[in-house]
Scaffold this active site. Structure first.
Site, short mmCIF file in Angstrom:
data_model
loop_
_atom_site.label_atom_id
_atom_site.label_comp_id
_atom_site.label_asym_id
_atom_site.label_seq_id
_atom_site.Cartn_x
_atom_site.Cartn_y
_atom_site.Cartn_z
N SER A 1 0.81 -1.22 0.00
CA SER A 1 0.00 0.00 0.00
C SER A 1 0.85 1.27 0.00
O SER A 1 0.32 2.37 -0.19
CB SER A 1 -0.94 0.01 1.21
N SER B 1 13.73 -8.78 5.12
CA SER B 1 14.31 -8.65 6.45
C SER B 1 14.69 -7.19 6.60
O SER B 1 13.86 -6.30 6.41
CB SER B 1 15.51 -9.58 6.60
N TYR C 1 11.63 -5.18 17.15
CA TYR C 1 11.78 -5.14 15.69
C TYR C 1 12.98 -5.97 15.25
O TYR C 1 12.88 -6.82 14.35
CB TYR C 1 11.94 -3.69 15.22
N LYS D 1 13.18 -9.45 12.93
CA LYS D 1 13.94 -9.55 11.69
C LYS D 1 15.07 -10.58 11.78
O LYS D 1 15.42 -11.22 10.78
CB LYS D 1 14.49 -8.17 11.29
#
Length: 271
Positions: free
Chosen positions: A11, A131, A145, A149
């Protein structure tokens, strides 16, 4: 011959920019995100936007079944959906941390599980997992976060070995600083926990750095990711990892070769 490509998180930013490039190159591109209103421009140029939440199995089934029914195959899956949750380990509610993993890790895994059987049957395919350079290094306030990852990296490595026998490529994309909504999401996260946090001083410094990067030349444009994804898709034997964008290569190099204490010192010197 054009390929049938499915992109999650399209998006805005990297996903949208890349979708437009791939459509212009003659590929059949399906884009999914929760904010379908922000993908109307993709539909106007020949893409196929569908509303989907990567944490909703029924949504995923609907999307995959729709593509298979219309196209008969999925040649490329780009697991790009994700977001950055920032705040200290002490401050961030565990429910928010779980949401981080639901989107960044389990959402990616769910998409993969639904698409792989069709690639396996076809005897070919490419899966690209987004990643980050943050999947190889770390920064204060980014524990959840970075943890998500790091998990993407490990999952992708195992998946690559499992799917090699079926001629399915698994590629890890490790962006550096890219001009996307990431910075604004980080700042919004800080705003929720700032008032009572013992880490306000550190948060203020990180906020200042984030704003300066956004205002200056601190980030690469999403086009560099679009070019990398195009290269991956067009390659018969893509590399296992593509490190692209501002600071990605030097930061990962420093983390790999300088050792923990020296890298810690370099990171903290920026605060």
């Amino acid at each position: 011959m054009g390929k049938v490509i499915l992109i999650t998180g399209a998006s805005s930013g990297m996903g949208k920019e890349t979708a437009k490039k791939l459509i212009s190159e003659g590929h059949t591109v399906y884009t999914v995100a929760r904010r379908i209103d922000q993908m109307q421009d993709i539909g106007q140029i020949g893409g196929h936007p569908i509303m989907m939440d990567v944490t909703d199995e029924a949504d995923i089934d609907n999307v995959v079944n729709t593509i298979i029914r219309k196209e008969g195959r999925i040649d490329v899956l780009w697991n790009n959906a994700g977001f950055g949750l920032y705040g200290s380990v002490e401050d961030v509610p565990l429910d928010e941390a779980r949401k981080q993993f639901e989107v960044n890790v389990f959402g990616m895994a769910a998409m993969t599980q639904k698409v792989v059987p069709y690639m396996r049957k076809a005897g070919q395919g490419t899966i690209i997992n987004t990643s980050s350079m943050g999947g190889k290094m770390y920064f204060p306030m980014g524990a959840w976060y970075h943890a998500s990852k790091h998990a993407v990296e490990g999952l992708s490595d195992c998946l690559r070995l499992e799917l090699k026998q079926f001629n399915i490529n698994v590629v890890v994309l490790e962006p550096g600083f890219i001009a996307t909504e990431f910075g604004s999401v980080l700042l919004d996260g800080f705003a929720k926990i700032r008032k009572d946090s013992a880490y306000r001083q550190m948060m203020n410094k990180i906020e200042d750095g984030t704003r300066k990067a956004a205002e200056g030349n601190g980030s690469s444009k999403p086009a560099v990711i679009a070019n990398a994804v195009t290269k991956i898709i067009n390659s018969k034997k893509p590399k296992t990892r593509y490190r692209v964008g501002k600071f990605a290569k030097p930061m990962v190099w420093m983390r790999t070769y300088l050792g923990d204490k020296l890298f810690d010192k370099i990171v903290m010197s920026q605060l």
